[in-house]
Design an enzyme around this catalytic site. Structure first.
Site, PDB file in Angstrom:
ATOM      1  N   LEU A 137      -3.366  12.720   0.722  1.00 52.32           N
ATOM      2  CA  LEU A 137      -4.764  12.060   1.437  1.00 52.32           C
ATOM      3  C   LEU A 137      -4.010  11.295   2.850  1.00 52.32           C
ATOM      4  O   LEU A 137      -3.032  10.031   1.980  1.00 52.32           O
ATOM      5  CB  LEU A 137      -5.443  11.168   0.563  1.00 52.32           C
ATOM      6  CG  LEU A 137      -6.367  12.139  -0.599  1.00 52.32           C
ATOM      7  CD1 LEU A 137      -7.079  11.142  -1.361  1.00 52.32           C
ATOM      8  CD2 LEU A 137      -7.009  13.605   0.028  1.00 52.32           C
ATOM      9  N   ASP A 138      -4.851  11.488   3.797  1.00 51.57           N
ATOM     10  CA  ASP A 138      -4.614  10.352   5.013  1.00 51.57           C
ATOM     11  C   ASP A 138      -5.203   9.284   5.063  1.00 51.57           C
ATOM     12  O   ASP A 138      -6.145   9.091   4.188  1.00 51.57           O
ATOM     13  CB  ASP A 138      -4.234  11.155   6.674  1.00 51.57           C
ATOM     14  CG  ASP A 138      -5.347  11.708   6.828  1.00 51.57           C
ATOM     15  OD1 ASP A 138      -5.869  12.653   7.450  1.00 51.57           O
ATOM     16  OD2 ASP A 138      -6.513  11.373   5.757  1.00 51.57           O
TER      17      ASP A 138
END
Lengths: 175, 126
Positions: B81-82
């Site tokens: 996940l960014d």
């Protein structure tokens, strides 16, 4: 009329790249007619948009003529400007003095378009009074050094790239 | 748990009823009315919090549904996940537990375990 160039000292630079289809997916996911989804979309945008940007977004959402591409590019551009500026600040602000990301994203500055359509960043001069816990940060790393931002955004098909530089025109910053 | 609270309350309530029956036109005898301090129910069980957080993660990201998610799972390192994904995930978690995560805390939550610990320590979590 040419504007005179004032000598400043580059103190920070940051960049970000956004894959625009993921922004389009966010829009599809949360802007359906279900009230709960729209509520969550607003909560997400409130985590990174300044009130001025939220107003711009509301205008785009309510205007029937706003294309999905226009909305996607706007949201992607705002997000990229926040990330880029945070990284630029991190170049010269000590880690323990930099405010939380959401505070910077939603309170310190906002992106606007100049009359010629070029993006600009504006520091919110009300930040110091509305964020008392971060007064020292604003005074020492924005106001006294007279930090001025420059932003450049490019987008091509699925990608948007943003570059932000911060220059000091005031008193030298000492870490 | 509610029964244990009411067990504590009952004697006071009966005293109150006795007192109230003679209230009309009379001064209340405060000797017989004992204030009772009621406590909210125990904070949500940590195992339950972990299960609910993991459910939110699996519902949030389709690829995460097939991955093993545990308290040790890191949002960026393990789930890929960014920062924008993390914003979206934390909003989903805030809604699940009806809380608002402070800005500074949000910056520090990098894994399932850290998120569970924060929620467990938050008395307002439901």
């Amino acid at each position: 009329m040419h504007q005179s160039l004032t000598k400043g000292c580059l103190v920070g630079v940051g960049t970000d790249i956004v894959y625009l289809p993921r922004i389009a997916k966010l829009l599809d996911k949360y802007t359906s007619n279900r009230d709960r989804n729209i509520s969550r979309f607003h909560k997400i945008t409130q985590k990174f948009m300044h009130p001025i940007e939220l107003n711009q977004l509301d205008t785009l959402l309510t205007e029937g003529s706003s294309s999905k591409t226009r909305l996607t590019t706007f949201i992607g551009g705002v997000w990229a400007s926040k990330e880029s500026t945070y990284k630029a600040l991190s170049c010269f602000v000590p880690h323990d003095m930099i405010p939380p990301a959401k505070t910077i994203y939603t309170g310190l500055f906002y992106k606007m378009n100049a009359k010629n359509g070029y993006p600009t960043l504006q520091f919110d001069d009300k930040f110091q009074e509305s964020h008392l816990a971060n007064q020292d940060f604003y005074r020492d790393f924005v106001k006294i050094p007279q930090i001025k931002p420059l932003i450049s955004i490019a987008h091509d098909h699925d990608y948007l790239a943003c570059f932000v530089s911060l220059s000091s025109y005031g008193k030298a910053i000492e870490k | 748990m509610l029964r244990s609270i009411f067990r504590t309350v009952t004697p006071v309530v009966s005293t109150f009823r006795t007192a109230s029956s003679s209230l009309a036109g009379r001064r209340i005898c405060t000797r017989f009315v004992t204030p009772v301090r009621l406590y909210s129910s125990e904070s949500v069980d940590k195992n339950e919090i972990t299960t609910r957080v993991i459910d939110v993660i699996k519902a949030f990201d389709k690829t995460a549904a097939s991955k093993e998610v545990s308290p040790q799972t890191a949002f960026h390192k393990d789930l890929g996940l960014d920062s924008l994904d993390t914003v979206e995930l934390l909003v989903a978690i805030e809604e699940e537990f009806d809380i608002e995560i402070p800005d500074k805390v949000a910056d520090e939550l990098k894994s399932v375990g850290e998120t569970v610990e924060y929620i467990a320590s938050n008395p307002e979590a439901h």
